[in-house]
Design an enzyme around this catalytic site. Structure first.
Site, PDB file in Angstrom:
ATOM      1  N   ASP A  88       0.836  -1.207   0.000  1.00 28.49           N
ATOM      2  CA  ASP A  88       0.000   0.000   0.000  1.00 28.49           C
ATOM      3  C   ASP A  88       0.873   1.260   0.000  1.00 28.49           C
ATOM      4  O   ASP A  88       1.990   1.250   0.514  1.00 28.49           O
ATOM      5  CB  ASP A  88      -0.910  -0.029   1.241  1.00 28.49           C
ATOM      6  CG  ASP A  88      -2.097   0.915   1.110  1.00 28.49           C
ATOM      7  OD1 ASP A  88      -2.322   1.447   0.001  1.00 28.49           O
ATOM      8  OD2 ASP A  88      -2.796   1.127   2.117  1.00 28.49           O
ATOM      9  N   TRP A  96       2.887   8.027  -2.419  1.00 35.66           N
ATOM     10  CA  TRP A  96       4.300   8.181  -2.813  1.00 35.66           C
ATOM     11  C   TRP A  96       4.407   9.143  -4.001  1.00 35.66           C
ATOM     12  O   TRP A  96       5.245  10.032  -4.025  1.00 35.66           O
ATOM     13  CB  TRP A  96       4.875   6.806  -3.178  1.00 35.66           C
ATOM     14  CG  TRP A  96       6.321   6.798  -3.549  1.00 35.66           C
ATOM     15  CD1 TRP A  96       7.382   6.614  -2.715  1.00 35.66           C
ATOM     16  CD2 TRP A  96       6.875   6.981  -4.863  1.00 35.66           C
ATOM     17  NE1 TRP A  96       8.557   6.666  -3.426  1.00 35.66           N
ATOM     18  CE2 TRP A  96       8.281   6.889  -4.748  1.00 35.66           C
ATOM     19  CE3 TRP A  96       6.315   7.205  -6.135  1.00 35.66           C
ATOM     20  CZ2 TRP A  96       9.143   7.012  -5.838  1.00 35.66           C
ATOM     21  CZ3 TRP A  96       7.167   7.338  -7.221  1.00 35.66           C
ATOM     22  CH2 TRP A  96       8.564   7.244  -7.060  1.00 35.66           C
ATOM     23  N   GLU A 109     -12.475  -4.381  -4.101  1.00 37.52           N
ATOM     24  CA  GLU A 109     -12.916  -3.005  -3.854  1.00 37.52           C
ATOM     25  C   GLU A 109     -12.174  -1.999  -4.739  1.00 37.52           C
ATOM     26  O   GLU A 109     -12.677  -0.914  -5.011  1.00 37.52           O
ATOM     27  CB  GLU A 109     -12.725  -2.654  -2.376  1.00 37.52           C
ATOM     28  CG  GLU A 109     -13.687  -3.378  -1.430  1.00 37.52           C
ATOM     29  CD  GLU A 109     -13.411  -4.879  -1.272  1.00 37.52           C
ATOM     30  OE1 GLU A 109     -12.254  -5.300  -1.475  1.00 37.52           O
ATOM     31  OE2 GLU A 109     -14.365  -5.624  -0.980  1.00 37.52           O
ATOM     32  N   ASN A 110     -10.987  -2.368  -5.210  1.00 42.56           N
ATOM     33  CA  ASN A 110     -10.227  -1.451  -6.069  1.00 42.56           C
ATOM     34  C   ASN A 110     -10.911  -1.222  -7.426  1.00 42.56           C
ATOM     35  O   ASN A 110     -10.594  -0.258  -8.131  1.00 42.56           O
ATOM     36  CB  ASN A 110      -8.790  -1.949  -6.293  1.00 42.56           C
ATOM     37  CG  ASN A 110      -7.896  -1.834  -5.073  1.00 42.56           C
ATOM     38  OD1 ASN A 110      -6.992  -2.635  -4.874  1.00 42.56           O
ATOM     39  ND2 ASN A 110      -8.135  -0.825  -4.232  1.00 42.56           N
ATOM     40  N   TRP A 111     -11.878  -2.083  -7.776  1.00 43.76           N
ATOM     41  CA  TRP A 111     -12.647  -1.836  -9.000  1.00 43.76           C
ATOM     42  C   TRP A 111     -13.418  -0.529  -8.895  1.00 43.76           C
ATOM     43  O   TRP A 111     -13.846   0.029  -9.898  1.00 43.76           O
ATOM     44  CB  TRP A 111     -13.630  -2.986  -9.272  1.00 43.76           C
ATOM     45  CG  TRP A 111     -12.976  -4.261  -9.734  1.00 43.76           C
ATOM     46  CD1 TRP A 111     -12.935  -5.445  -9.059  1.00 43.76           C
ATOM     47  CD2 TRP A 111     -12.285  -4.490 -10.973  1.00 43.76           C
ATOM     48  NE1 TRP A 111     -12.251  -6.390  -9.797  1.00 43.76           N
ATOM     49  CE2 TRP A 111     -11.847  -5.834 -10.971  1.00 43.76           C
ATOM     50  CE3 TRP A 111     -11.989  -3.694 -12.081  1.00 43.76           C
ATOM     51  CZ2 TRP A 111     -11.126  -6.400 -12.030  1.00 43.76           C
ATOM     52  CZ3 TRP A 111     -11.272  -4.256 -13.141  1.00 43.76           C
ATOM     53  CH2 TRP A 111     -10.858  -5.589 -13.103  1.00 43.76           C
ATOM     54  N   ARG A 129     -12.245   2.307  -8.055  1.00 41.15           N
ATOM     55  CA  ARG A 129     -11.415   3.488  -8.346  1.00 41.15           C
ATOM     56  C   ARG A 129     -11.797   4.067  -9.708  1.00 41.15           C
ATOM     57  O   ARG A 129     -12.563   3.453 -10.454  1.00 41.15           O
ATOM     58  CB  ARG A 129      -9.943   3.077  -8.327  1.00 41.15           C
ATOM     59  CG  ARG A 129      -9.507   2.696  -6.919  1.00 41.15           C
ATOM     60  CD  ARG A 129      -8.018   2.617  -6.787  1.00 41.15           C
ATOM     61  NE  ARG A 129      -7.688   2.267  -5.404  1.00 41.15           N
ATOM     62  CZ  ARG A 129      -6.476   2.290  -4.902  1.00 41.15           C
ATOM     63  NH1 ARG A 129      -5.455   2.649  -5.664  1.00 41.15           N
ATOM     64  NH2 ARG A 129      -6.260   1.968  -3.642  1.00 41.15           N
TER      65      ARG A 129
HETATM   66  C1  IPE Z   1      -5.500  -2.701  -0.195  1.00 38.07           C
HETATM   67  O1  IPE Z   1      -5.114  -1.367  -0.351  1.00 38.07           O
HETATM   68  C2  IPE Z   1      -5.448  -3.420  -1.503  1.00 38.07           C
HETATM   69  C3  IPE Z   1      -4.132  -3.556  -2.112  1.00 38.07           C
HETATM   70  C4  IPE Z   1      -2.990  -3.224  -1.569  1.00 38.07           C
HETATM   71  C5  IPE Z   1      -4.122  -4.136  -3.429  1.00 38.07           C
HETATM   72  P1  IPE Z   1      -6.187  -0.197  -0.483  1.00 38.07           P
HETATM   73  O2  IPE Z   1      -5.410   1.060  -0.563  1.00 38.07           O
HETATM   74  O3  IPE Z   1      -7.118  -0.486  -1.573  1.00 38.07           O
HETATM   75  O4  IPE Z   1      -6.960  -0.327   0.903  1.00 38.07           O
HETATM   76  P2  IPE Z   1      -7.884   0.716   1.663  1.00 38.07           P
HETATM   77  O5  IPE Z   1      -8.923   1.159   0.699  1.00 38.07           O
HETATM   78  O6  IPE Z   1      -7.010   1.869   2.081  1.00 38.07           O
HETATM   79  O7  IPE Z   1      -8.410  -0.031   2.834  1.00 38.07           O
HETATM   80  C1  IPE Z   2      -1.527   0.332  -3.391  1.00 43.34           C
HETATM   81  O1  IPE Z   2      -1.337   1.695  -3.395  1.00 43.34           O
HETATM   82  C2  IPE Z   2      -1.842  -0.215  -4.779  1.00 43.34           C
HETATM   83  C3  IPE Z   2      -3.241  -0.638  -4.944  1.00 43.34           C
HETATM   84  C4  IPE Z   2      -4.146  -0.626  -4.019  1.00 43.34           C
HETATM   85  C5  IPE Z   2      -3.620  -1.110  -6.255  1.00 43.34           C
HETATM   86  P1  IPE Z   2      -2.561   2.716  -3.371  1.00 43.34           P
HETATM   87  O2  IPE Z   2      -2.950   3.023  -4.759  1.00 43.34           O
HETATM   88  O3  IPE Z   2      -3.636   2.228  -2.480  1.00 43.34           O
HETATM   89  O4  IPE Z   2      -1.848   3.987  -2.729  1.00 43.34           O
HETATM   90  P2  IPE Z   2      -2.454   4.982  -1.657  1.00 43.34           P
HETATM   91  O5  IPE Z   2      -2.968   4.153  -0.517  1.00 43.34           O
HETATM   92  O6  IPE Z   2      -3.545   5.733  -2.329  1.00 43.34           O
HETATM   93  O7  IPE Z   2      -1.301   5.846  -1.260  1.00 43.34           O
HETATM   94 MG    MG Z   3      -4.062   2.435  -0.510  1.00 42.72          MG
END
Ligand code: IPE
Ligand code: IPE
Ligand code: MG
Length: 238
Positions: free
Chosen positions: A18, A23, A65-67, A69
């Site tokens: 994460d 970054w 849940e990343n879907w 975004r």
């Molecule tokens: C968890 O990170 C999923 C991955 C690292 C792939 P997220 O950044 O999506 O988690 P939340 O939303 O902060 O809980």
């Molecule tokens: C982890 O980094 C990668 C994925 C979840 C795909 P993030 O994209 O969640 O980065 P932050 O949490 O927004 O900094």
């Molecule tokens: Mg994150």
């Protein structure tokens, strides 16, 4: 003590990678640049895990849940994933690494899920480290699907209700055949599990670090493993 393959006690390491977005933002860059740098770190840490004698490495690459975004960000991540499957995994594959994927494949583009199946088949007999990539993965969804599989077996009469136990149920999960994680590392300062391996981490140790994933490296990993090695795991015993 210097960590080596010989004195390694960590069998299965799971990582929540994460902090890519933060970054990049900190540097005035688009989030996509954080994901790009993060993908490089994946390569470095996979290599390091092999060198340290870790047998199973499970990486959270993309959650269910990343879907949610933005379309743009999902597109970037899927593009990086394509590159990774086509080039980076090639090198890893040659090092006798077995690669498997956990998650809901139907959600992914057809060319990606096809490539994933190919890679799994090609590396099935590799006996080095197992690299498990959680992609479009959600642990609650995994558990629900395991419940359905189990119920179907009972309904068909293939097993009886009394056959359902922890072992049988574990074998209905995507992680079938893998030992449970011994240690879960989450980077970026967040202290939550975000729908990752809920069943499997029943007795895992946790380590949360403020380091953002693109800044993570082998040295940091070694220090965390040393901390893990010093812990006493009691499993409920006195
Ligand atoms: C968890 O990170 C999923 C991955 C690292 C792939 P997220 O950044 O999506 O988690 P939340 O939303 O902060 O809980
Ligand atoms: C982890 O980094 C990668 C994925 C979840 C795909 P993030 O994209 O969640 O980065 P932050 O949490 O927004 O900094
Ligand atoms: Mg994150």
């Amino acid at each position: 003590m210097v960590l080596t393959k010989e004195n390694n006690k960590l069998q299965h390491l799971a990582i929540i990678m994460d902090g890519n977005g933060r970054w990049a933002t900190k540097r005035g860059l688009p989030r996509s640049m954080g994901h790009r740098k993060g993908a490089e770190v994946v390569k470095e840490i996979t290599r390091a895990a092999g060198e340290l004698g870790i047998k199973y490495l499970t990486l959270y690459a993309f959650s269910t849940e990343n879907w949610n975004r933005s379309e743009d960000e999902v597109k970037t991540l899927m593009g990086l994933l394509r590159d990774y499957l086509h080039s980076d995994l090639k090198e890893i594959q040659e090092n006798n690494v077995r690669i498997r994927f956990i998650g809901e494949r139907d959600m992914l583009d057809a060319d990606i899920s096809k490539k994933m199946a190919e890679i799994e088949a090609e590396t099935l007999r590799n006996e080095g480290m197992t690299l498990c990539i959680a992609l479009s993965y959600g642990s609650r969804q995994e558990i629900v699907s395991a419940v359905k599989k189990t119920a179907a077996l009972v309904k068909e009469g293939d097993i009886s209700l009394n056959d359902v136990d922890v072992k049988l149920f574990s074998d209905m999960l995507y992680t079938k055949g893998m030992p449970d994680p011994d240690l879960v590392i989450r980077t970026s300062g967040e202290q939550r599990i975000s729908n990752y391996l809920l069943w499997q981490v029943a007795y895992a140790e946790f380590f949360f670090t403020d380091v953002l994933w693109p800044d993570f490296n082998k040295k940091i990993l070694e220090d965390i493993i040393k901390d893990f090695n010093a812990r006493e795991r009691r499993y409920g015993k006195a």
